[in-house]
Design a protein around this motif. Structure first.
Motif, PDB file in Angstrom:
ATOM      1  N   LEU A 149      26.751  53.277  21.068  1.00  7.05           N
ATOM      2  CA  LEU A 149      27.729  53.375  20.489  1.00  7.05           C
ATOM      3  C   LEU A 149      28.439  52.387  21.011  1.00  7.05           C
ATOM      4  O   LEU A 149      29.659  51.787  20.204  1.00  7.05           O
ATOM      5  N   ARG A 150      28.968  52.159  22.150  1.00  7.45           N
ATOM      6  CA  ARG A 150      29.817  51.593  23.178  1.00  7.45           C
ATOM      7  C   ARG A 150      29.459  51.272  22.844  1.00  7.45           C
ATOM      8  O   ARG A 150      30.997  49.707  22.274  1.00  7.45           O
ATOM      9  N   ASP A 151      28.730  50.254  22.478  1.00  3.63           N
ATOM     10  CA  ASP A 151      27.928  48.773  23.029  1.00  3.63           C
ATOM     11  C   ASP A 151      28.202  48.004  20.939  1.00  3.63           C
ATOM     12  O   ASP A 151      28.216  46.899  20.668  1.00  3.63           O
ATOM     13  N   ALA A 152      28.576  48.971  20.065  1.00  7.69           N
ATOM     14  CA  ALA A 152      28.497  48.405  18.863  1.00  7.69           C
ATOM     15  C   ALA A 152      29.536  48.146  18.512  1.00  7.69           C
ATOM     16  O   ALA A 152      29.978  48.230  17.381  1.00  7.69           O
ATOM     17  N   VAL A 153      31.019  48.746  19.109  1.00  3.32           N
ATOM     18  CA  VAL A 153      32.275  49.101  18.657  1.00  3.32           C
ATOM     19  C   VAL A 153      32.543  47.857  19.518  1.00  3.32           C
ATOM     20  O   VAL A 153      32.757  47.627  20.642  1.00  3.32           O
ATOM     21  N   SER A 154      33.792  47.263  18.886  1.00  2.00           N
ATOM     22  CA  SER A 154      34.770  46.701  19.520  1.00  2.00           C
ATOM     23  C   SER A 154      36.510  47.188  19.416  1.00  2.00           C
ATOM     24  O   SER A 154      36.278  47.473  17.997  1.00  2.00           O
TER      25      SER A 154
END
Length: 408
Positions: free
Chosen positions: A26-31
């Motif tokens: 999830l973190r890698d997909a969120v900015s």
């Protein structure tokens, strides 16, 4: 472990994703968003800075008396003692052999380089007797002792605290540029949900209220809407109409039953990152992305909903809003009763805390199972986290009890 299992409506969750791996996906997909605003200091508590803050002036910006007393030249007090005081002239301006009355925080007059504490001097007539010699710089706060002009105070992403606001005001800052609060759409789902007075087969909607309040505590701005029924078109429209938010979070309908339609709906609209996580309570959580907006699909059972909101929604909200993901405060306690858990699954066990003298705390599980029993969370003091590598925790072991209700 993999979370991508075919035909779950018939097979259930044969494999699940570990908590850390699910968070990473999830973190890698969120900015982080880039919206900012300038606000006065009295409205900035808890907000994340969007720009570096540099001190525009020294604090103090003049030599400042650190004590009540008399400003003097240190060399004029050399040899002063209780038996042999130095006698100085009481004056309003500094000069050799003079003493000027000053108060804590007031400016030390030019020419003075020390302050004699008022309790170490006596004034009589036009003179001041000094009973204790002072060294150069004694009881004087020099220019810039607290903050130097040009000093970098805070970096972008720093979450402002009340003490920070006092510091900023002291250096002459009146407004700060901060990131907008992350906007989170909270969508309860379930055809059985009502707002009050449930009939048989109905349930009062509580998850949306709980999650929306958590969002506000965590630094976000919640849009809490009415419950959506278990219908693919209705669910699609609800998600689609809130994609202008930074995060969409749903409650209920995330598992693999006949009425658990959300993962399939989100998959058709975008991408499912995770469906099924190795944690208890609440493994049927799903995480997805639609048009760049993260969609966190929380289980419908209240306890499972809260556990997953803390584990996945909170870090997603923090990342989007440029807010630091701070560790929850914990209390150390002795476990009052054995905890059982399943190897390979991270368990969150609700406990109550009691004191048993000598400042020893005891943590007693309020309920080891029952993810639909909201009182087991509402009446607990925190939870004990059991890692995937352990098969329970024996009675008497020292444990850390996390306070998930913490506001940050």
């Amino acid at each position: 472990m993999s979370d991508q299992q075919p035909d779950r409506k018939r097979s259930g969750f044969k494999e699940t994703t570990r908590v850390a791996a699910a968070r990473d996906r999830l973190r890698d997909a969120v900015s982080g968003h880039e919206r900012t605003e300038s606000i006065p200091l009295n409205a900035a508590d808890g907000r994340a800075l969007a720009e570096e803050v540099v001190a525009p002036r020294n604090v103090p910006d003049f030599p400042r008396a650190a004590m009540d007393g008399y400003a003097v030249r240190a060399r004029d007090t050399f040899g002063a003692s209780g038996r042999s005081p130095e006698v100085l002239r009481r004056a309003d301006e500094m000069a050799p052999g003079a003493a000027v009355r000053v108060h804590t925080g007031s400016e030390v007059p030019e020419g003075a380089d020390a302050v004699v504490m008022v309790e170490h001097a006596d004034e009589f007539g036009g003179d001041v007797e000094v009973f204790d010699a002072v060294a150069e710089g004694e009881n004087v706060a020099p220019v810039g002792e607290d903050v130097d002009a040009g000093q970098s105070l805070y970096d972008p992403g720093h979450r402002l605290r009340p003490s920070d606001l006092g510091m900023l005001k002291s250096v002459g800052v009146r407004e700060v540029t901060v990131y907008d609060r992350p906007r989170v759409a909270v969508i309860p789902t379930g055809e059985e949900l009502v707002e009050s007075d449930p009939d048989p087969g109905e349930a009062v909607e509580t998850n949306g209220l709980t999650v929306s309040r958590f969002v506000e505590r965590w630094g976000g701005e919640a849009t809490y809407r009415d419950a959506v029924t278990d219908d693919e078109d209705a669910l699609r429209e609800a998600v689609e109409s809130h994609l202008d938010h930074d995060v969409v979070v749903t409650t209920g309908g995330s598992s693999v039953g006949e009425r658990d339609l959300l993962p399939e709906v989100v998959s058709e609209m975008g991408e499912i990152l995770v469906h099924g996580v190795a944690l208890k309570p609440g493994h049927p959580v799903a995480l997805g992305i639609v048009d760049g907006t993260p969609v966190v699909m929380l289980p419908g059972y209240p306890v499972a909903c809260i556990v997953n909101a803390v584990q996945f929604l909170r870090p997603a909200l923090k990342r989007v809003g440029h807010l630091p993901l701070e560790a929850m405060p914990t209390a150390t306690a002795r476990l009052g009763r054995k905890i059982r858990s399943e190897p390979g699954v991270r368990s969150f066990v609700r406990v109550g805390l009691t004191d048993e003298g000598d400042e020893e705390r005891v943590a007693t599980p309020t309920r080891a199972s029952g993810s639909g029993v909201l009182s087991s969370v509402a009446l607990a003091d925190g939870w004990v986290e059991v890692s995937e590598e352990r098969e329970g925790i024996p009675e008497g072991e020292t444990v850390e009890v996390a306070n998930w209700e913490w506001s940050a």
